[in-house]
Design a protein around this motif. Sequence first.
Motif, short mmCIF file in Angstrom:
data_model
loop_
_atom_site.label_atom_id
_atom_site.label_comp_id
_atom_site.label_asym_id
_atom_site.label_seq_id
_atom_site.Cartn_x
_atom_site.Cartn_y
_atom_site.Cartn_z
N PHE A 64 0.84 -1.21 0.00
CA PHE A 64 0.00 0.00 0.00
C PHE A 64 0.87 1.26 0.00
N THR A 65 1.99 1.22 0.77
CA THR A 65 2.89 2.37 0.82
C THR A 65 3.49 2.65 -0.56
N LYS A 66 3.86 1.59 -1.28
CA LYS A 66 4.38 1.77 -2.63
C LYS A 66 3.33 2.37 -3.55
N ILE A 67 2.09 1.87 -3.44
CA ILE A 67 1.01 2.39 -4.29
C ILE A 67 0.76 3.86 -3.96
N GLN A 68 0.75 4.18 -2.69
CA GLN A 68 0.47 5.55 -2.26
C GLN A 68 1.55 6.52 -2.72
N GLY A 69 2.78 6.03 -2.89
CA GLY A 69 3.85 6.87 -3.40
C GLY A 69 3.72 7.18 -4.87
N GLN A 110 -10.29 -7.90 -9.21
CA GLN A 110 -9.93 -7.28 -10.48
C GLN A 110 -8.52 -7.66 -10.95
N LYS A 111 -7.67 -7.92 -9.99
CA LYS A 111 -6.29 -8.26 -10.37
C LYS A 111 -5.65 -9.07 -9.25
N GLU A 112 -4.89 -10.11 -9.63
CA GLU A 112 -4.13 -10.91 -8.67
C GLU A 112 -2.68 -11.00 -9.14
N GLU A 113 -1.76 -10.82 -8.25
CA GLU A 113 -0.33 -10.94 -8.54
C GLU A 113 0.35 -11.52 -7.31
N GLU A 132 7.32 -3.69 -5.77
CA GLU A 132 7.30 -2.58 -6.74
C GLU A 132 6.55 -2.98 -7.99
N ARG A 133 6.85 -4.19 -8.48
CA ARG A 133 6.19 -4.67 -9.70
C ARG A 133 4.68 -4.81 -9.50
N ILE A 134 4.27 -5.39 -8.37
CA ILE A 134 2.85 -5.61 -8.13
C ILE A 134 2.11 -4.28 -7.96
N SER A 135 2.75 -3.29 -7.32
CA SER A 135 2.11 -1.99 -7.16
C SER A 135 1.80 -1.36 -8.51
N GLU A 136 2.74 -1.54 -9.49
CA GLU A 136 2.51 -1.01 -10.84
C GLU A 136 1.30 -1.67 -11.49
N THR A 137 1.10 -2.96 -11.26
CA THR A 137 -0.04 -3.66 -11.89
C THR A 137 -1.37 -3.33 -11.22
#
Length: 388
Positions: A64-69, A110-113, A132-137
């Motif tokens: 969540f922190t990565k996504i929020q950034g 909607q999405k699973e990684e 990092e990769r999962i946050s991008e998806t």
Amino acid sequence: MKKIIPKIVLCILFSFLMGSVLLDAQEQVRVPRKVLVLSAPEEGLETIPKDQKHFLRSMPFFLFTKIQGKKPVFLTQKQTEANSTIKTLFSRTEKGVRILFSVSEKNTVQKEEGFLYQPGQTAIEECAREIERISETFIPFLDDVVPEITVERKMMEERRNKIIKEATFEDSLDKPYQLSLWMGGFLNYMEKDVANNTMQTKFSSFLPLKIGCDFSYYPSTNFGYIVSALYAQDEDLIFGTVDTLVGSEKQTIKNSKTQNLFTLGGVGIGYRTLGRVSLEFNMLLYLGFVQVTAKENVYYLFKSGNIDTYDKAQIMNEGDSERFFFSLFSIQPIIAFAITERLSLKTRLNLNFDPRMIISPVITTYPYDRHSNILFGYVGEIGVATRF
């Protein structure tokens, strides 16, 4: 239904206009999505060392922190407020632990990684690259959302429901028949000081033996016809005087004391409004009799040739009882409170005067020169009514 239809139409128009305003506001404004991050479970981590287990269970919040950034989002702890939910599952494999992240909206994934974590082999840097990769998806599924204007919608819905409820209740009051029962009140009357030729306004004590009954028929919503009956007892209205000689020349005149019992029937017309609190206005002509019992000798005084002196005629001896024809015209403004569609509480002001005053203000035939009962009223009457 004749009254409720215009109000419901007004309500629909109001809702449509308010809905349009809210829709325009929603189209112009979008806000960051609220995301619920579920705590990672312990299932699947049974064979993982304690320090690594704590690290793995913290990964959802790292994600969540990565996504929020990268994308403005809000963290929420309430399921009811969340627009999206991030969930984490662990499953054991022969090589280690499979970590699976999912993002869902309205219980739809909607999405699973995920990636494989091998205790003692997968470095922290490698975990960071996977997060990092999962946050991008996940970011494409976390777009800004149209705000839920719940407060405005709730207010609009409550206002609409109130309009419909009031219109429905008001329509239910439009019944053709009404029976009203009245009791009590205070008599407000004029007492004439014959000697000083002055008038005084007085109030009686509460009248428990004043009882009335009105039956009303409304062929239309507001206008109707009324039949009424009245029974009242008092000792305040004046039906004569007492003449006492003092010395040889001076004369003192005062009002007599009588017990009065009225039995009257009336007919008239009425106007009403409809609503939880409503108004009525009635005008009735009453005809009937008054039974007068003298508590002392009662005289009728009339002017003699000298304007400053009176001649007298004795009407009743003390203890006598006489029955007289009696009439009055009554004007009655009323306030009513509807408890239910059938039951109401009422209070009214009852102003009465001799109908012959419309033709002539001077009435000289006993008992109609009765001073206080030419013009009198009742205040504080309490009533209950039923509609049907």
